[in-house]
Design a protein around this motif. Structure first.
Motif, PDB file in Angstrom:
ATOM      1  N   VAL A 568      28.226 -40.067 -23.963  1.00  0.00           N
ATOM      2  CA  VAL A 568      28.206 -41.133 -24.959  1.00  0.00           C
ATOM      3  C   VAL A 568      27.296 -40.713 -26.116  1.00  0.00           C
ATOM      4  O   VAL A 568      26.138 -40.338 -25.903  1.00  0.00           O
ATOM      5  N   GLY A 569      27.816 -40.773 -27.337  1.00  0.00           N
ATOM      6  CA  GLY A 569      27.005 -40.455 -28.504  1.00  0.00           C
ATOM      7  C   GLY A 569      26.025 -41.574 -28.800  1.00  0.00           C
ATOM      8  O   GLY A 569      26.432 -42.727 -28.992  1.00  0.00           O
ATOM      9  N   VAL A 570      24.737 -41.238 -28.836  1.00  0.00           N
ATOM     10  CA  VAL A 570      23.682 -42.230 -29.040  1.00  0.00           C
ATOM     11  C   VAL A 570      22.835 -41.797 -30.233  1.00  0.00           C
ATOM     12  O   VAL A 570      22.360 -40.661 -30.286  1.00  0.00           O
ATOM     13  N   MET A 571      22.649 -42.710 -31.158  1.00  0.00           N
ATOM     14  CA  MET A 571      21.813 -42.435 -32.324  1.00  0.00           C
ATOM     15  C   MET A 571      20.559 -43.283 -32.241  1.00  0.00           C
ATOM     16  O   MET A 571      20.611 -44.454 -31.850  1.00  0.00           O
ATOM     17  N   LEU A 572      19.428 -42.683 -32.615  1.00  0.00           N
ATOM     18  CA  LEU A 572      18.154 -43.383 -32.638  1.00  0.00           C
ATOM     19  C   LEU A 572      17.602 -43.354 -34.053  1.00  0.00           C
ATOM     20  O   LEU A 572      17.607 -42.309 -34.709  1.00  0.00           O
ATOM     21  N   VAL A 696      29.742 -41.230 -32.225  1.00  0.00           N
ATOM     22  CA  VAL A 696      28.630 -42.113 -31.899  1.00  0.00           C
ATOM     23  C   VAL A 696      29.150 -43.491 -31.535  1.00  0.00           C
ATOM     24  O   VAL A 696      29.929 -44.093 -32.286  1.00  0.00           O
ATOM     25  N   ALA A 697      28.704 -43.982 -30.389  1.00  0.00           N
ATOM     26  CA  ALA A 697      29.108 -45.310 -29.935  1.00  0.00           C
ATOM     27  C   ALA A 697      27.951 -46.308 -29.961  1.00  0.00           C
ATOM     28  O   ALA A 697      28.172 -47.508 -30.083  1.00  0.00           O
ATOM     29  N   GLU A 698      26.730 -45.790 -29.833  1.00  0.00           N
ATOM     30  CA  GLU A 698      25.572 -46.674 -29.731  1.00  0.00           C
ATOM     31  C   GLU A 698      24.501 -46.258 -30.741  1.00  0.00           C
ATOM     32  O   GLU A 698      24.217 -45.069 -30.903  1.00  0.00           O
ATOM     33  N   ARG A 765      31.909 -48.617 -36.686  1.00  0.00           N
ATOM     34  CA  ARG A 765      32.444 -48.099 -35.428  1.00  0.00           C
ATOM     35  C   ARG A 765      31.368 -47.963 -34.359  1.00  0.00           C
ATOM     36  O   ARG A 765      31.611 -47.390 -33.302  1.00  0.00           O
ATOM     37  N   VAL A 766      30.173 -48.470 -34.638  1.00  0.00           N
ATOM     38  CA  VAL A 766      29.029 -48.261 -33.759  1.00  0.00           C
ATOM     39  C   VAL A 766      28.411 -49.603 -33.403  1.00  0.00           C
ATOM     40  O   VAL A 766      28.287 -50.477 -34.261  1.00  0.00           O
ATOM     41  N   ARG A 767      28.029 -49.753 -32.133  1.00  0.00           N
ATOM     42  CA  ARG A 767      27.284 -50.942 -31.728  1.00  0.00           C
ATOM     43  C   ARG A 767      25.814 -50.726 -32.066  1.00  0.00           C
ATOM     44  O   ARG A 767      25.223 -49.709 -31.680  1.00  0.00           O
ATOM     45  N   SER A 768      25.207 -51.688 -32.759  1.00  0.00           N
ATOM     46  CA  SER A 768      23.835 -51.516 -33.247  1.00  0.00           C
ATOM     47  C   SER A 768      22.920 -52.539 -32.599  1.00  0.00           C
ATOM     48  O   SER A 768      23.226 -53.743 -32.584  1.00  0.00           O
TER      49      SER A 768
END
Length: 817
Positions: A568-572, A696-698, A765-768
């Motif tokens: 799962v692509g995760v961005m911080l 990225v999903a999250e 397209r990303v859950r924030s």
């Protein structure tokens, strides 16, 4: 008839409204800019003014407002040529008896009736070339400043249009006098007497303004010390027609204005009273200490007076005057070093000059009283002591509230911003010939190619020697940039004709200077000092350009980290120094994640993130997450110093210095030359894989605070991500450099709009979510949330509690949540 009553494109009839609209184009939009032209008997000039000004302003949504004090039919002359003009034309005629304040009063009245967000003031006699005025307005509306001044005394500016050498000398000395009386408030201004300037209407408080005569700008600058100022060089032209309004009377008015402004400031300082009990107590303590120092000074003064008057036989008045110089020196040394040591402002010579000026001014009051007391038969020494004691309170108040007053918190920007037409050939003449070959070449994700004469460690992952040096998008070379001698302030100069930006610090060619020619290709020349600190070159110059080149090519360089956890692509994202790097390392080490980036991530609007694996900067709080056995004992010892110097505290100190008039980039370059930042590639710190792209999903925006988890709406997420990205570019000279950039023909504001579009598409397209922790526990909670949702589990309710603390984490293996 007002605009609301008249059809666009026809002449309006006068009505009750003092402002008449002479003409409005059929497609006129609400103005963003009001060009304010005070006029007096300019019938010969207004037609030519409108003919040149109108076409120059067509792209700026402007209106012309003429405030007229004429008796020669100036308004009628303008009304005849107004129909068909590309801009709206309005007039406000002041009849005889209502023309108070002269040009200043007319300007103030016009400002009150201006409809634009920006107001530009210029003369009607064409000494301010309309084309130069339009360029000044465009600069003002593009940059993040409050006041933009047309200058004759900097860059390619010229005062050649003044009527004869006497006017030129008078103008020059008037400028010097103003800058002498207001050295701080006019520090970054070369032409405070200019009649061509623009200002943001919201930044100016009209209730502070009381201009008289011609010098409206001087009043504005002195009354608004916190205004952000830029300058645009222009060549003053001769009058088109009519007679100059300058006269001896206007010169006298100017001197009165200077004295009034200076006097009002002093009166304002003297009237300032302590507001709280603590402030009153501190002032009383300072007065007692000042009195004790004064007693010692009186002993010194009396001893000097006795020596000069009795043994030397000098007249008592002359002896008293000389004794005052001795005691003033004694008092200054004690007062300056004991009482006001923490509150000293300016240099010691400036403080001493003010101190001596005060005491000698009081001496002129004391001497007649001293003589009168001596005539009554009083002893000279006793009479002298009485006159000193009588003026104690005056001396204390002037010292406490004027000479040693606290520094005004609203400072001028330390960097002088100047826009000139053409770059002077004498500037930056190389002292020796340098080679042009670009030894190091990089291909950043197939989007931007860079060639450099110095190695750029941040881009090592993108090393691409197969790129031909003549084909790069950005070229970085070492050159002799800047003038040979020092200058008082750092300056960023934009040369409009050549698309050149030049940044020069105070130390001449010894400083951290650079020059950018906007291409394509973009050519960067850095001075020898910067060339020795590639990290500063990359962080302060190259990455700022990369940000906007990426936008021009449909991508965004966003301040964030990116990893994959269980595919799962995760961005911080976080503000600088929150703990993002430590969280990334723990996610990689404890949850077998793949690494894309830690500091900056390349994104596009379809939700794809591309890796940007710069070396990680290890700060103090990150040390606890590093259990790398590969670091040598010497590196560990060096890391203790590096992590403190290049930590949040070090960055805050550097940002504080950046607000002062110091060569901050040079200091930064030398610091990093002596103590390089602690940078390590991610796979040396923790075993991990580097992924090139991820969907990225999250997105988690991590914060310090009470543990909590909350969803974030799309619009709010965009604002936070933009704010976090801007925070990463907070170090100078980005805020001065960025608004001047044009990439592939796209200006700064359009680039920022496109950046927002890319980010909005990506985030759609990303859950924030926002994840807060007071225990640095984000690396445990994020995988737990992801796995719980993917397996149908239920995560903890908001607020999230029980994040493990770092101490416990470092002694146990957390595994899965």
């Amino acid at each position: 008839m007002t605009r609301s009553e008249a059809a666009p494109g026809i002449l309006a009839e006068p009505g009750d409204d003092p402002v008449r609209e002479l003409w409005a184009p059929p497609d006129a939009r609400p103005p963003r800019l009001t060009v304010l032209v005070p006029s007096r008997n300019e019938a010969e000039n207004v037609a030519a003014l409108l003919a040149r000004l109108g076409p120059a302003l067509t792209t700026l949504d402007a209106e012309l407002l003429l405030v007229d004090d004429s008796d020669d039919g100036t308004v009628d002359a303008l009304a005849r040529v107004a129909p068909g003009a590309p801009i709206t034309v309005r007039v406000l005629h002041r009849p005889v008896g209502q023309r108070g304040g002269g040009l200043g009063g007319a300007a103030l009245l016009g400002i009150r009736h201006a409809r634009g967000e920006w107001v530009m003031v210029m003369d009607a006699d064409l000494q301010h070339p309309p084309e130069s005025a339009a360029r000044l307005a465009a600069v003002a509306m593009r940059h993040d400043v409050d006041v933009v001044i047309g200058t004759r005394y900097a860059g390619s500016g010229s005062a050649g249009g003044l009527d004869g050498p006497l006017r030129a000398v008078t103008s020059s000395w008037a400028t010097r006098l103003a800058k002498t009386l207001f050295p701080r408030r006019l520090a970054t201004v070369s032409d405070p007497m200019s009649g061509l300037f623009a200002f943001r209407r919201a930044a100016v408080r009209l209730d502070r303004m009381n201009p008289s005569g011609f010098k409206v700008l001087l009043e504005l600058l002195v009354r608004h010390p916190g205004a952000r100022v830029a300058e645009v060089a222009y060549e003053m032209e001769p009058r088109h027609g009519g007679r100059s309004k300058a006269s001896l009377r206007e010169g006298t008015t100017y001197l009165r204005q200077l004295l009034r402004l200076r006097g009002l400031r002093l009166v304002g300082q003297m009237r300032r009273h302590p507001r709280t009990r603590m402030e009153r107590w501190r002032e009383m303590s300072r007065m007692v200490a000042f009195g004790l120092v004064g007693l010692t000074g009186m002993v010194v003064n009396t001893g000097a007076l006795w020596l000069l008057h009795e043994p030397a036989g000098m007249h008592h008045l002359l002896a008293a005057a000389l004794a005052t110089q001795v005691s003033t020196t004694w008092n200054f040394l004690l007062v300056d070093n004991l009482i006001y040591r923490r509150d000293r402002t300016g240099g010691p010579l400036a403080r001493a000059a003010r101190f001596f000026l005060l005491n000698n001014a009081l001496l002129l009051l004391r001497l007649p009283v001293l003589q009168a007391l001596v005539w009554t038969g009083m002893n000279v020494l006793v009479a002298n002591a009485l006159t000193l004691t009588a003026l104690f309170l005056v001396r204390f108040l002037v010292n406490d509230r004027v000479i040693y007053t606290a520094v005004d918190k609203s400072r001028r920007d330390p960097v002088r911003l100047l826009v000139a037409v053409a770059e002077r050939a004498t500037t930056g003449t190389p002292s020796r010939r340098r080679y042009q070959y670009l030894k190091y070449r990089y291909d950043v994700a197939g989007l931007v190619t860079i060639g450099s004469q110095m190695v750029l460690p941040e881009l090592e992952f993108f090393r691409a020697q197969w790129v031909a040096d003549r084909d790069v998008d950005i070229a970085v070379r070492v050159s002799d940039v800047g003038g040979r001698g020092p200058q008082r302030r750092a300056a960023l100069t934009q040369y409009a004709e050549h698309s050149v930006l030049r940044y020069e610090e105070q130390l001449g060619r010894l400083g951290a200077n650079f020059r950018i020619q906007l291409g394509p290709p973009i050519d960067i020349q850095v001075g020898p000092l910067l060339a020795r600190s590639p990290h500063v070159v990359y962080t302060n110059i190259i990455e700022a350009l990369l940000r906007f080149v990426m936008i021009a090519r449909g991508h965004m360089l966003v301040h964030s980290a990116c990893v994959t956890i269980d595919g799962v692509g995760v961005m911080l994202s976080a503000l600088t120094d929150t703990g993002k790097t430590a969280t990334v390392l723990r996610l990689l080490r404890d949850h077998d994640g793949s690494f894309l980036s830690d500091d900056m991530t390349i994104i596009r609007s379809d939700g794809t993130a591309t890796c940007f694996p710069k070396p990680l900067t290890i700060s103090a709080h990150t040390l606890r997450a590093v259990q790398a056995q590969d670091l040598t004992p010497r590196e560990w010892r060096r890391l203790q110093l590096q992590s403190r110097l290049h930590s949040k505290g070090g960055r805050s100190f550097a940002l504080t210095l950046a607000r002062l008039n110091v060569p901050i980039m040079g200091i930064n370059a030398l610091t990093q030359l002596v103590v390089p930042p602690p940078k390590y590639s991610v796979d040396r710190l923790v075993p991990c894989r580097i992924a090139r792209t991820a969907e990225v999903a999250e997105l988690f925006i991590i914060e310090r605070g009470a543990p909590a988890l909350s969803e974030l709406a799309g619009g709010e997420t965009v604002e936070r991500m933009i704010r976090n990205t801007d925070d990463a570019y907070g170090f100078p000279p980005f805020r001065y450099l960025a608004p001047s950039l044009v990439v592939d023909g796209i200006g700064y504001h359009e680039l920022r709009a496109r950046e927002r579009e890319v980010l909005t598409g990506f985030l759609s397209r990303v859950r924030s979510r926002v994840l807060a922790s007071d225990t640095f526990g984000w690396a445990d909670e994020i995988p737990r949330l992801i796995r719980a949702e993917r397996t149908g589990g239920v995560p903890h309710p908001v607020p999230v509690q029980g994040f493990p603390r770092w101490g416990a984490e470092l002694t146990t293996s957390s595994g899965t949540a």
